[in-house]
Design a protein around this motif. Structure first.
Motif, PDB file in Angstrom:
ATOM      1  N   VAL A 143     -13.805   4.376   2.397  1.00 40.56           N
ATOM      2  CA  VAL A 143     -13.452   4.260   3.819  1.00 40.56           C
ATOM      3  C   VAL A 143     -12.056   3.644   3.981  1.00 40.56           C
ATOM      4  CG1 VAL A 143     -14.032   3.021   5.953  1.00 40.56           C
ATOM      5  CG2 VAL A 143     -15.788   4.313   4.729  1.00 40.56           C
ATOM      6  N   GLN A 144     -11.729   2.649   3.157  1.00 41.24           N
ATOM      7  CA  GLN A 144     -10.362   2.102   3.161  1.00 41.24           C
ATOM      8  C   GLN A 144      -9.359   3.229   2.903  1.00 41.24           C
ATOM      9  OE1 GLN A 144     -10.333  -0.751  -0.033  1.00 41.24           O
ATOM     10  NE2 GLN A 144     -10.748  -2.495   1.304  1.00 41.24           N
ATOM     11  N   PHE A 145      -9.653   4.011   1.867  1.00 41.86           N
ATOM     12  CA  PHE A 145      -8.731   5.066   1.434  1.00 41.86           C
ATOM     13  C   PHE A 145      -8.542   6.116   2.520  1.00 41.86           C
ATOM     14  CE2 PHE A 145      -8.370   9.014  -1.455  1.00 41.86           C
ATOM     15  CZ  PHE A 145      -6.994   8.991  -1.400  1.00 41.86           C
ATOM     16  N   MET A 146      -9.656   6.601   3.071  1.00 44.48           N
ATOM     17  CA  MET A 146      -9.543   7.650   4.089  1.00 44.48           C
ATOM     18  C   MET A 146      -8.809   7.135   5.333  1.00 44.48           C
ATOM     19  SD  MET A 146     -13.102   9.822   3.726  1.00 44.48           S
ATOM     20  CE  MET A 146     -14.242   8.454   3.597  1.00 44.48           C
ATOM     21  N   THR A 147      -9.077   5.871   5.700  1.00 42.27           N
ATOM     22  CA  THR A 147      -8.385   5.280   6.849  1.00 42.27           C
ATOM     23  C   THR A 147      -6.874   5.228   6.590  1.00 42.27           C
ATOM     24  OG1 THR A 147     -10.334   3.959   7.346  1.00 42.27           O
ATOM     25  CG2 THR A 147      -8.260   3.219   8.316  1.00 42.27           C
ATOM     26  N   CYS A 148      -6.491   4.761   5.391  1.00 45.33           N
ATOM     27  CA  CYS A 148      -5.066   4.647   5.075  1.00 45.33           C
ATOM     28  C   CYS A 148      -4.424   6.026   4.941  1.00 45.33           C
ATOM     29  CB  CYS A 148      -4.859   3.850   3.794  1.00 45.33           C
ATOM     30  SG  CYS A 148      -5.305   2.109   3.987  1.00 45.33           S
ATOM     31  N   LEU A 149      -5.174   6.962   4.369  1.00 50.71           N
ATOM     32  CA  LEU A 149      -4.646   8.314   4.191  1.00 50.71           C
ATOM     33  C   LEU A 149      -4.291   8.940   5.546  1.00 50.71           C
ATOM     34  CD1 LEU A 149      -6.035  10.304   1.275  1.00 50.71           C
ATOM     35  CD2 LEU A 149      -5.076  11.551   3.177  1.00 50.71           C
ATOM     36  N   GLN A 150      -5.194   8.805   6.498  1.00 52.25           N
ATOM     37  CA  GLN A 150      -4.940   9.337   7.847  1.00 52.25           C
ATOM     38  C   GLN A 150      -3.687   8.719   8.453  1.00 52.25           C
ATOM     39  OE1 GLN A 150      -9.460  10.397   9.396  1.00 52.25           O
ATOM     40  NE2 GLN A 150      -8.552   8.511  10.080  1.00 52.25           N
ATOM     41  N   LYS A 151      -3.594   7.401   8.239  1.00 52.21           N
ATOM     42  CA  LYS A 151      -2.461   6.657   8.812  1.00 52.21           C
ATOM     43  C   LYS A 151      -1.138   7.106   8.152  1.00 52.21           C
ATOM     44  CE  LYS A 151      -0.851   3.224  11.324  1.00 52.21           C
ATOM     45  NZ  LYS A 151      -0.818   3.342  12.784  1.00 52.21           N
ATOM     46  N   VAL A 152      -1.146   7.214   6.837  1.00 51.47           N
ATOM     47  CA  VAL A 152       0.071   7.612   6.116  1.00 51.47           C
ATOM     48  C   VAL A 152       0.479   9.033   6.502  1.00 51.47           C
ATOM     49  CG1 VAL A 152       1.040   8.074   3.818  1.00 51.47           C
ATOM     50  CG2 VAL A 152      -0.303   6.000   4.211  1.00 51.47           C
ATOM     51  N   GLN A 153      -0.525   9.895   6.631  1.00 53.71           N
ATOM     52  CA  GLN A 153      -0.249  11.271   7.075  1.00 53.71           C
ATOM     53  C   GLN A 153       0.527  11.279   8.384  1.00 53.71           C
ATOM     54  OE1 GLN A 153      -4.151  13.091   6.885  1.00 53.71           O
ATOM     55  NE2 GLN A 153      -3.310  14.943   5.942  1.00 53.71           N
ATOM     56  N   LYS A 154       0.064  10.461   9.313  1.00 53.79           N
ATOM     57  CA  LYS A 154       0.724  10.362  10.618  1.00 53.79           C
ATOM     58  C   LYS A 154       2.144   9.822  10.485  1.00 53.79           C
ATOM     59  CE  LYS A 154      -2.871   9.381  13.824  1.00 53.79           C
ATOM     60  NZ  LYS A 154      -3.599   8.268  14.413  1.00 53.79           N
ATOM     61  N   GLU A 155       2.302   8.839   9.595  1.00 48.96           N
ATOM     62  CA  GLU A 155       3.573   8.102   9.558  1.00 48.96           C
ATOM     63  C   GLU A 155       4.655   8.810   8.734  1.00 48.96           C
ATOM     64  OE1 GLU A 155       4.339   5.214  11.123  1.00 48.96           O
ATOM     65  OE2 GLU A 155       2.384   5.020  12.118  1.00 48.96           O
ATOM     66  N   VAL A 156       4.240   9.432   7.612  1.00 46.70           N
ATOM     67  CA  VAL A 156       5.274  10.046   6.753  1.00 46.70           C
ATOM     68  C   VAL A 156       5.130  11.558   6.636  1.00 46.70           C
ATOM     69  CG1 VAL A 156       5.461   7.914   5.386  1.00 46.70           C
ATOM     70  CG2 VAL A 156       4.018   9.794   4.552  1.00 46.70           C
ATOM     71  N   GLY A 157       4.103  12.131   7.246  1.00 49.15           N
ATOM     72  CA  GLY A 157       3.900  13.584   7.189  1.00 49.15           C
ATOM     73  C   GLY A 157       3.014  13.980   6.011  1.00 49.15           C
ATOM     74  N   THR A 158       2.234  15.026   6.222  1.00 47.58           N
ATOM     75  CA  THR A 158       1.241  15.452   5.229  1.00 47.58           C
ATOM     76  C   THR A 158       1.866  15.749   3.864  1.00 47.58           C
ATOM     77  OG1 THR A 158      -0.041  16.397   7.033  1.00 47.58           O
ATOM     78  CG2 THR A 158      -0.672  17.074   4.818  1.00 47.58           C
ATOM     79  N   ASP A 159       3.057  16.380   3.876  1.00 42.59           N
ATOM     80  CA  ASP A 159       3.682  16.773   2.610  1.00 42.59           C
ATOM     81  C   ASP A 159       4.013  15.597   1.709  1.00 42.59           C
ATOM     82  OD1 ASP A 159       3.488  19.289   3.552  1.00 42.59           O
ATOM     83  OD2 ASP A 159       5.629  19.548   4.037  1.00 42.59           O
ATOM     84  N   SER A 160       4.285  14.448   2.302  1.00 38.95           N
ATOM     85  CA  SER A 160       4.704  13.289   1.498  1.00 38.95           C
ATOM     86  C   SER A 160       3.551  12.369   1.116  1.00 38.95           C
ATOM     87  CB  SER A 160       5.747  12.474   2.260  1.00 38.95           C
ATOM     88  OG  SER A 160       6.851  13.276   2.591  1.00 38.95           O
TER      89      SER A 160
END
Lengths: 435, 435
Positions: A143-160
């Motif tokens: 759950v930590q990972f999925m939460t952070c993954l969603q956040k990072v996707q938003k912040e730096v874009g899916t490709d990165s």
């Protein structure tokens, strides 16, 4: 000896009926010979990879370039994972946190407010997330990972996204591994034969240590000091961890000391003492066995717990870790004693001098009040002595497990709660979606 | 009721022979009637100032202008002091640390390395030091103070020193007071009749809270909720702290539960749980009495201590603090379950949902394994509920002291060590100066 272990404060010669007789201990220790031989054999035959870690170098050599890259590219590393995936790294980071400019954040819980704060202070472009779960199936870490993954996707874009994560997990199928594959995230192998709470000296603890700038070779060399000694012995009677386990077991069974208090007089050993707490409790708390570990800190606990330790029930075995603090810190001016004569005793002293005096006074007072007390004395807290302390307590735990007759490497009792938690979570979500 | 205290996990109806029968508890609780009456009388006759604190407003009103000035003039406040001088403030700061731009640093130890780091990161021009010692004679605090005073003198000049310090101590002669007079440092009075570990609700805890932006009136109103209820009762049978003390005492004496584990499932209650640990140990650890308090944190301890709690010796009484975390945090996308079917249970859930599920699962598992467990349920962690929790445990501690027949307000056993520490310090310095 790799460090001084002073046990006279546990003997009847010193603390009378509350302590053990030297003869008793002399007869007790040879029962640990079997464990000593078993460990030597497991080392020789390479059946317990944990015991090879002090001498392993290839795994950390393979990480060096990656670590340099991380230090260049990122200012912050967030470690996601709990229990054994977190405590070793935290203990090592304590060695470096004062010096390094690279910030490590150990997220070992799932309090949403704490994550909200973390997200507020991070610059995502320069943040790496290291996800650690041996099984790849720990609900909290997922759950930590999925939460952070969603956040990072938003912040730096899916490709990165893949550039901002590294995963450490066993090389076998798991949801964590499936996520890694899907997002093309780099994977490092968690040795399947090294349990989480025994993993500090593997890359689980050492990868975060390296990112923080702590030399992993020094840590392993410190651990090897203890294991070298084990390999050189045929009799456990003079081997620190065996003596420690024998004391602990005999004081429990013969003298009712059911609580094991570890009190370092070094701020930076705070996380080490939490690491010890997990190691001891999870490895030994089985089939009705297991003394309860209590993590402390001197001098703070003199103002919190010492009254209970001295005048409460005599149900504790104390281990105090000291290092040399003499003359550390700035010297206190003589002028203060002109303002108050009561301050004369502090003239020319330093904070470190007082720390030393308090250590000794507490040890003496515990012993005078007949509370079993052993003292571990390290010259200074450095990466190698952190390794030494860890290997000492890992082996002490294994010796203790043999005295109890339990398996130190499993943790069967907690599975029930894990299943239940998932069931409750599913029920909550179902009710929310279909009220 | 001021919050829900669920005790069915301590009763034989639920956990069989490991629990207490309802009838036993019914007969046991009236023995606490004397304490209830004593507390009501002490409140009425104003003999125990601690009990008036929830209703006191003048002391905090007098501090408001000073606090505004501090918030304007300084970016950092360093709190020097240990034990009761530090833990209450730390518990309150946890409520504000995510929001406030004013940084508080609680220095409760004398590790010279920690002070060196602190000095490196501070801008002295914008830093205030608050020195707290009830007696004005605590060696650690005096050495902290003199070390910081020398440093501030160097950094901002002797003339400005007084602007960077505020001292809280008893209005009676002491070295700390002599230093304050000499340097013309502002003094705030520590109520001589309120011991350090009971001082969180006095200015000792509330002054740092106010600097951090926490409303002290809310904290006291929360504490008053508990005390209002006490004042309204003639019988302790339905009074939370009395029930808690009776449970704790009976489980110890009748069922051998000698360890009291407090596990909040809220990160920001970590320092509260250390505050509880001091309160319980120092107030009750006397004449051979006193269960040993253990501070925990959920879910972290599920991965550290739960194996021991479930399958180790049944010698613990568990108190779990829960608050509503449902739906807190970001919702986890359904898409993850397309990557791994094992992640389906997390679809649409949040980190808070998992926290809730884990709380319930741990409570149920402890009870199923017949480990005595009570649950305190607060709606949310806010300043008022922090006050409520503190007053609950202060009163529970006082009730427990009466059951033991000990004085909760003294700490006689630690004096010996304090004298010894000063003696050792003097010896070290003498040898250094005249080798």
């Amino acid at each position: 000896m790799y460090f001084h272990q002073e046990i006279k404060g546990c003997l009847s010669k010193t603390i009378h009926t509350e302590g053990l007789s030297e003869n008793f201990l002399k007869e007790y220790l040879p029962t640990l010979k079997k464990t000593l031989q078993k460990l030597k054999k497991a080392h020789e035959e390479e059946t317990l990879p944990l015991l090879r870690l002090p001498y392993l170098r290839t795994d950390i050599a393979a990480l060096r370039d990656l670590v340099l890259e991380i230090q260049d590219d990122f200012t912050d590393t967030v470690i996601l994972g709990t229990g054994g995936s977190s405590l070793g790294g935290q203990a090592f980071y304590a060695l470096a946190h004062r010096e390094t400019s690279h910030r490590l954040h150990f997220m070992d819980n799932i309090d949403p407010h704490t994550f909200q704060s973390l997200f507020k202070q991070l610059s995502f472009k320069s943040t790496l997330f290291v996800v650690i779960s041996k099984s790849g199936n720990t609900a909290e870490t997922l759950v930590q990972f999925m939460t952070c993954l969603q956040k990072v996707q938003k912040e730096v874009g899916t490709d990165s996204v893949r550039d901002h994560f590294i995963i450490i997990t066993e090389p076998k199928p798991s949801p964590l591994r499936q996520l890694a594959d899907f997002y093309h995230i780099s994977l490092l192998d968690h040795d399947p034969k090294i349990g989480g709470r025994f993993s500090a000296l593997s890359i689980v603890g050492l990868f975060p240590a390296m990112i923080a700038g702590v030399d992993p070779v020094l840590i392993r060399e410190g651990a090897a000091r203890v294991f070298d000694r084990l390999l050189s012995l045929d009799d456990p009677s003079n081997f620190g961890p065996a003596v420690g386990a024998a004391l602990s077991h005999a004081l429990e069974v013969k003298k009712g000391k059911t609580i094991s208090v570890l009190t370092p007089y070094v701020d930076d050993l705070h996380y080490f003492s939490l690491w010890y707490r997990q190691l001891w409790a999870e490895s030994l708390g089985k089939k009705g066995h297991g003394t309860t570990p209590v993590s402390g800190l001197g001098t703070v606990d003199q103002h919190s717990q010492l009254q209970l330790y001295l005048d409460g029930p005599s149900d504790k075995f104390h281990t105090i870790i000291v290092s040399s603090m003499e003359n550390k810190g700035e010297s206190i001016s003589e002028n203060f004693s002109k303002i108050s004569a009561d301050l004369k005793c502090f003239s020319f002293s330093t904070m470190g001098d007082l720390m030393e005096a308090e250590q000794r006074a507490t040890i003496d007072t515990l012993i005078k009040n007949q509370r079993p007390t052993r003292v571990l004395e390290i010259p200074i807290l450095s990466p190698d002595f952190m390794g030494t302390l860890m290997m000492h307590f890992i082996l002490e735990t294994i010796f203790m497990a043999d005295l109890y007759g339990v398996d130190p490497f499993d943790q069967p009792a907690v599975e029930e709660g894990k299943v239940l938690a998932k069931k409750y979570l599913e029920k909550t979500i179902k009710e929310r979606l279909h009220p």
